[in-house]
Structure formats: C-alpha cells, structure tokens
Design a protein around this motif. Structure first.
Motif, short mmCIF file in Angstrom:
data_model
loop_
_atom_site.label_atom_id
_atom_site.label_comp_id
_atom_site.label_asym_id
_atom_site.label_seq_id
_atom_site.Cartn_x
_atom_site.Cartn_y
_atom_site.Cartn_z
N ARG A 24 -6.54 6.79 -11.04
CA ARG A 24 -5.12 6.97 -10.77
C ARG A 24 -4.61 8.21 -11.48
O ARG A 24 -4.97 8.46 -12.63
CB ARG A 24 -4.33 5.75 -11.23
N GLY B 81 -6.74 8.21 -6.27
CA GLY B 81 -6.42 7.22 -5.25
C GLY B 81 -5.87 5.99 -5.93
O GLY B 81 -5.79 5.91 -7.16
N ASP B 82 -5.48 5.02 -5.11
CA ASP B 82 -4.85 3.83 -5.66
C ASP B 82 -4.99 2.70 -4.65
O ASP B 82 -4.94 2.93 -3.44
CB ASP B 82 -3.36 4.14 -5.90
N THR C 136 -2.87 0.70 -3.84
CA THR C 136 -1.64 0.51 -3.06
C THR C 136 -1.56 1.51 -1.90
O THR C 136 -0.59 1.49 -1.15
CB THR C 136 -0.39 0.67 -3.96
N ASP C 137 -2.56 2.38 -1.75
CA ASP C 137 -2.52 3.48 -0.77
C ASP C 137 -3.68 3.30 0.21
O ASP C 137 -4.77 3.86 0.03
CB ASP C 137 -2.61 4.80 -1.55
N SER D 141 -4.28 4.23 3.39
CA SER D 141 -4.85 5.32 4.20
C SER D 141 -5.77 6.19 3.35
O SER D 141 -6.78 6.71 3.83
CB SER D 141 -3.74 6.16 4.85
N ARG D 142 -5.44 6.33 2.08
CA ARG D 142 -6.32 7.07 1.17
C ARG D 142 -7.68 6.37 1.05
O ARG D 142 -8.73 7.01 1.00
CB ARG D 142 -5.65 7.19 -0.21
N THR E 130 -1.36 -5.02 -6.20
CA THR E 130 -2.62 -4.36 -6.59
C THR E 130 -3.76 -5.38 -6.66
O THR E 130 -4.73 -5.30 -5.92
CB THR E 130 -2.46 -3.67 -7.95
N ARG F 28 -6.63 -4.12 1.40
CA ARG F 28 -6.62 -2.71 1.82
C ARG F 28 -8.03 -2.13 1.75
O ARG F 28 -8.46 -1.39 2.64
CB ARG F 28 -5.67 -1.90 0.96
#
Ligand code: GDP
Length: 332
Positions: free
Chosen positions: A41, A70-71, A73-74, A76-77, A112, A119
């Motif tokens: 992060r 990256g994370d 919570t993201d 698409s990443r 998270t 995710r």
C-alpha cells in the motif's frame, strides 16, 4: 534452455507481503526458487521494513522479488496485476488484522478483511489464470465456541474482524465449489515472532520486558490477563501455508500447537527471561479490553499433521524466550 527434470517456473503473488507472515513467506518462497510479487500500500511513511533485506533492484536481471502498489479495496487494480503477473500461487495475507481496532473500524475491516478476498478471487476467476489460492483464515472465527477447535468446529465470531474472516472463509469455499478453483483456507491460530506487530499482546509484552530490564520503561498497561491462546511461531506456520498449496486436493487446514496458556503465563515467560517479576510492573487499563472477548482458543492440527506432515515445534515458553531475547538485542 530447459531440462526435462526442471520444475516449471513458479510465481507467487503475496498480498500483505509487508506483514509478519508475508515477510516470512516471501523468504521461504525465494529460497525455493520462486519469483515473488508483493502487493504494497502507498503510504507517506515507508512500511517495508520487514522485507527490506529481501529487496533487489528490479533492474538486476537476477531479481526475483517485485513489489506493486495496490490495495484489496481496488478490484480493477487486482485484475490488472493478476493478468500481468500470471501467478501460479496467490497468498491472501492482507487484512486489517487487529481485533481491538476492528471494533473501532468495523466497516473498513469488512471492506478489506472480508470483501477484499472476493475482489481477489474474482480477479483470478475473471482473468482465467489457473492460480492456486491460499486464504489466511483465522482461529478468531471460532470465537466463543469452546476448545479444542478443528476444521469441523462451528464458527461463532466475536468481533468485526472475526465476522469478516468468516465471510472470507465461505467465499473461498464457494469459489472452490462453484468454479473448481484450487482455493483453500488455512485456519491459523495465533502465530507470533519478533516481527509481530507491536500492539499484539505477545510482542507488546516482549518489548516491555526488555525495555523495563534496560531501565527505559517502568509500567506495562494491559487488559484481560485470563484469555487463553494457542501461540505458535510464525516462521513455522508459513511452511504450512505453502504445503497446503502443494497438496493433491484443495482442503482446509487448522495450524496450531495444541497448547493452552493464558496472557498471564506469557507475561511470566517473558519477564522471567530477563529475571524480572511481571507482577511488579504490570497495571490494568480497561482501554485494552474488547467489547466482546474470545476467552479460549486451543487448536487441534491433527489433519495438517496427517495430510501435510506439518507439526508445530516451537511452543509458547520457547517462543516467549525467542521474542524477549530479540527485544533485548534490539535494546543494545
Ligand atoms: P487476538 O487473539 O487476535 O486478539 O490477538 P492479541 O495478541 O491482540 O490478543 C490476545 C489476547 O490478549 C486477547 O484476549 C486480548 O484481550 C488479550 N490482551 C490483554 N491485554 C492486552 C493488550 O494490552 N493488548 C492486546 N493486543 N491484547 C491484550
């Protein structure tokens, strides 16, 4: 040039690589010849201290450790990274991992520690990359269900953290059942080391014992000393994670020592390692109590022993000595 006996190149993606387990797992996989990618992060302060000794300049052609911002919570990443890295194994060790903090930040913990797993699984499924998936499940999922706890024990989480981990456990199983992914849960009981976060009870006690022995601290403020935990050595537990992904069939496993000690016992082990009586230095502070507590966690890891040949060797008295001695060294 390839040789018939050579194993295919193995590439791991580790979320949570900057944490205690992530750093030990990265060491283990690099030793085994893997290329290791880690998700980190972005922060205004550096947060890579646990893996700095492993870092290699990515321009070096021999480099096998790569870090990516990256994370969880993201989403698409995560898709972009999975498609680019094409990992053969994914270890999801990232989370908001502190139980007490999860009562202050329950929604973030869910986003998270809970939904982050979906995710990541969805990124694997959508990209079609045939990666094996390890989910860091937790003994906190058992919560109020009395010990001994094994893979068949019903869950009864007692914190937003525990509830989020239960969600992640089930979504991992669901992706295994629905999409035939090699996706497994390692249900790890508390596992500690000199790299443990400083606000977890073992590290907090070990640091305080060393600081008090060095004359740099007077009092240690603590919460519930009666809680029973099954504390193992994190370095051994990452070996168990890896073995779960090398198995012929995907199955969920408990990793634990099978021993039960109280927080009070751990105080005794650490303070006696520096020839002090903990009773002379510890005070109670209710801020360290949880709104609902997990009284007793003691794991039964016999399935992991039978199937994977995994067994915890370092038990809490020795673990406390290892951790306290590391803090004494750090004081010098
Ligand atoms: P957990 O099992 O994931 O919650 O790991 P922790 O290391 O944070 O806490 C282990 C146990 O120690 C819990 O039952 C806590 O209530 C208890 N405990 C008592 N005093 C403290 C303290 O000062 N800090 C922490 N973190 N835990 C404490």
């Amino acid at each position: 040039m390839t040789h018939g006996t050579e194993r295919p190149a193995r590439t791991a993606l580790i979320t949570g690589i900057t944490g205690q387990d992530g750093s030990y797992l990265a060491e283990l996989l690099l030793e085994k010849g893997y290329t290791v990618h880690g998700l980190i992060r972005r922060s205004s302060t550096f947060n890579t201290a646990r893996i700095d000794h492993l870092y290699q300049d990515p321009h070096d052609p021999a480099a096998r450790l790569f870090l990516h911002h990256g994370d969880l919570t993201d989403g698409s990443r995560l898709v972009t990274l999975i498609e680019r890295i094409q990992p053969t194994e994914v270890y999801n060790l990232a989370a908001q991992s502190h139980v007490r903090v999860s009562f202050d930040e329950p929604e973030f913990t869910g986003m998270t520690t809970g939904l982050g797993t979906t995710r990541l699984l969805e990124a694997i499924r959508a990209s079609g990359v045939p990666a094996r998936f390890y989910q860091a499940s937790s003994s906190e999922m058992f919560g109020a269900t009395p010990p001994p706890q094994n893979e068949d024990t019903p869950f009864w989480p007692r914190s937003p953290y525990g509830a989020a981990k239960v969600y992640s456990y089930w979504i991992t199983r669901n992706y295994r059942e629905a999409y035939d992914l090699f996706a497994v849960n390692g249900i790890l009981f508390n596992h500690e080391s000199p790299r443990r976060g400083e606000t977890f009870v073992t590290r907090k006690i070990a640091m305080a014992a060393a600081a008090i022995a060095a004359g740099k601290q007077e009092t240690l403020f603590m919460g519930n000393l009666d809680a029973v935990r099954d504390w193992g050595y994190a370095k051994e537990y990452v070996e168990g994670m890896w073995r779960m992904l090398q198995a012929d069939t995907p199955r969920d496993y408990v990793l634990a020592t099978g021993t039960s000690y109280t927080v009070r016992d751990f105080l005794e082990f650490c303070f006696s390692a520096v020839d002090l009586e903990w009773q002379n230095h510890v005070s109670f502070d209710p801020r360290y109590l949880r709104p609902s507590e997990v009284d007793s966690l003691v794991g039964d890891a016999s399935r992991a022993h039978a199937d994977l040949g995994w067994k915890a060797e370092v038990l809490p008295p020795q673990l406390a000595r290892i951790m306290t001695q590391a803090e004494v060294q750090a004081q010098i």
